[in-house]
Design a protein around this motif. Structure first.
Motif, short mmCIF file in Angstrom:
data_model
loop_
_atom_site.label_atom_id
_atom_site.label_comp_id
_atom_site.label_asym_id
_atom_site.label_seq_id
_atom_site.Cartn_x
_atom_site.Cartn_y
_atom_site.Cartn_z
N LYS A 62 0.70 39.42 -0.29
CA LYS A 62 1.37 39.48 -1.59
C LYS A 62 1.09 38.19 -2.34
O LYS A 62 0.58 37.23 -1.76
N GLY A 63 1.42 38.18 -3.62
CA GLY A 63 1.23 36.97 -4.42
C GLY A 63 -0.08 36.99 -5.18
O GLY A 63 -0.92 37.87 -4.98
N PRO A 64 -0.26 36.01 -6.07
CA PRO A 64 -1.38 36.02 -7.00
C PRO A 64 -2.76 35.87 -6.35
O PRO A 64 -3.75 36.36 -6.88
N LEU A 65 -2.82 35.20 -5.20
CA LEU A 65 -4.13 34.90 -4.59
C LEU A 65 -4.89 36.17 -4.22
O LEU A 65 -6.11 36.24 -4.34
N GLN B 282 -4.24 39.22 -5.46
CA GLN B 282 -4.05 40.27 -6.47
C GLN B 282 -5.34 41.04 -6.69
O GLN B 282 -6.42 40.45 -6.79
N GLN C 7 1.98 30.51 0.98
CA GLN C 7 2.23 29.99 -0.36
C GLN C 7 3.62 29.41 -0.46
O GLN C 7 4.59 29.97 0.04
N TYR D 151 -1.08 26.82 -2.04
CA TYR D 151 -1.64 28.06 -1.50
C TYR D 151 -2.55 27.71 -0.34
O TYR D 151 -3.15 26.62 -0.32
N ASN E 185 -9.11 34.39 -8.36
CA ASN E 185 -7.66 34.43 -8.59
C ASN E 185 -7.06 33.03 -8.61
O ASN E 185 -6.20 32.71 -9.43
N LEU F 224 -5.12 30.68 -11.90
CA LEU F 224 -3.69 30.34 -11.85
C LEU F 224 -3.30 29.38 -12.98
O LEU F 224 -4.10 28.52 -13.34
#
Lengths: 251, 195
Positions: free
Chosen positions: B126-129, B131, B167, B172, B191, B195
């Motif tokens: 999960k999380g932006p990395l 995505q 994270q 991260y 990704n 950020l």
């Protein structure tokens, strides 16, 4: 789940691929970088470059090649062929190689393995073992498999692991070039005895051969050259069929 | 965008630099405090051994700097491990950004090898990395792992489940090598840069 690896091998001489390749879509079939890019894009898990250059310019041309490959390719690659010193290894790793493969130099000076592992870490030290059966015994050979040594393959593999090798590339000279299947028995013997990963090489000719080297042979990775270069087997097709046979693959 | 790749005694930084260049970034490879502090993004890469890496970071006083940065920071492989509290490798106190212990893989059952080397999937991520990715296959090479904890944002399974991605705030980390992980790895770097 950790997947099994499919590894095409490119033979290099003076910065160019040696064996003919059958890629019609290549602009320059002799350019290892272009070939590597295609393999990387079509599912290869890793690449091996085996340099057979025998000139004094060797180091420089190889470092140049490694630099060009590392700039372009986003999968791991190993470089081997005549590497014999900490300086050689340092130059290749600094240029962007992930691992180096050592063969004859390790047989000549086994302590080199300890020094390399201590300097660079085991994870980037691959020991290549060329094995051929002589009077029922598996014997380590050097110089491209031409020169027998006094070492038995299984004892030598154990020794290189104990000295700090991170992986073993086992080539059966009895099977190499035959396209009649890998040396599954020897591969399984080594793979179950060792605690480091094992790449099997020599004899892969059909998809079934790859199936068997992972099941019967218990290999962690399988390496081949001409069947990929001549598109006798497409890597993606191979990996799909292996996946269907319950062998874990990255697809 | 200014991207600093932290310079310390860890090998194979070149691959990270090339991967960033392929994404159109010209990173600076530096141990200079001011340059790191002024960067928009900081990448902490590496391969190597924990105790000598930490000794070097302390000698350069980078240990204090790295754990008090505010811009997005990405640890890779041993970078992730050094961001934890402690590593069994050389019994080393580490940066302590993540409140986790790094342990050596137990003696493997048959058919498992050490190092954990090759392509493995990152799950429950999960999380932006990560995505835009779905259980990506990434390339791993390591003999030590970070245990699971509250900051775990991706799980990798080998012998046992461990932290494949972490994270905490702007920090991260991934255990795999995104720079060597084909298109999935490239997506992680993209990704991070976004950020």
């Amino acid at each position: 789940m950790l997947t099994k690896r499919i590894v095409p091998c490119l033979d290099i001489k003076e910065g160019r691929t040696v064996k003919g390749v059958n890629f019609v879509d290549l602009r320059d079939a002799g350019d290892p970088v272009e070939l590597a890019a295609i393999y990387s894009a079509t599912g290869a898990d890793e690449l091996v470059f085996l340099d057979i250059t025998a000139t004094v310019e060797k180091r420089k041309t190889l470092v140049d090649l490694v630099t060009r490959v590392a700039q372009k390719i986003n999968i791991p690659f190993t470089v081997g062929g005549g590497i014999s010193s900490i300086d050689d290894v340092s130059a290749l790793l600094n240029a962007g190689a992930d691992k180096v493969s050592i063969n004859s130099a390790a047989v000549k000076d086994p302590q080199l393995i300890n020094r390399l592992a201590a300097t660079f870490g085991s994870q980037c030290i691959v020991i290549a073992i060329d094995s051929r059966k002589i009077q029922g015994k598996h014997i380590v050979h050097t110089h491209g498999g031409r020169k027998p040594t006094h070492l038995e393959t299984i004892a030598w593999a154990q020794e290189v692991q104990d000295r700090g090798a991170g992986e073993i590339l086992l080539t059966s000279m009895d099977h190499d070039g035959t396209k009649a299947g890998f040396a599954n028995k020897l591969t399984a013997l080594l793979s179950t005895k060792l605690t480091i990963p094992l790449i099997a090489s020599g004899g892969g000719g059909t998809i079934d051969h790859f199936k068997r080297v992972f099941t019967d042979g218990k290999a962690d990775a399988a390496l081949a050259a001409s069947i990929f270069h001549f598109k006798e087997i497409e890597i993606l097709d191979l990996k799909k069929e292996l996946q269907e046979a319950a062998i874990p693959m990255r697809l | 965008m200014k991207v600093a790749v932290v310079k310390y005694n860890a090998g194979n930084v070149q691959s990270v630099i090339y991967a960033l260049e392929r994404l159109g970034v010209e990173p600076i490879h530096t141990d200079d405090h001011d340059l790191i502090r002024a960067a928009d993004k900081v990448i902490f890469p590496g391969q190597g051994e924990a105790s000598s890496a930490m000794a070097y970071l302390r000698a350069q006083r980078l240990d204090q700097l790295l754990k008090h940065l505010e811009q997005p920071f990405l640890g890779i492989c041993i970078g992730l491990q050094l961001m934890c509290e402690h590593s069994e490798e050389g019994d080393t106190p580490c940066l302590g950004i993540f409140d986790l212990k790094v342990k050596r893989f137990p003696t493997p059952p048959e058919s498992y090898k050490i190092p954990h080397m090759g392509w493995n999937s990152l799950k429950e991520h999960k999380g932006p990395l990560t995505q835009g990715l779905s259980d990506p296959y990434l390339y791993y090479v390591h003999s030590y792992y970070a245990e699971l904890g509250g900051d775990t944002v991706g799980i990798t399974d080998y012998i046992l489940p461990f932290s494949g991605a972490l994270q905490k705030n702007n920090y991260y980390a991934v255990q795999a090598h995104p720079e060597k992980s084909s298109t999935d790895g490239q997506k992680i770097l993209t990704n991070f840069l976004a950020l």
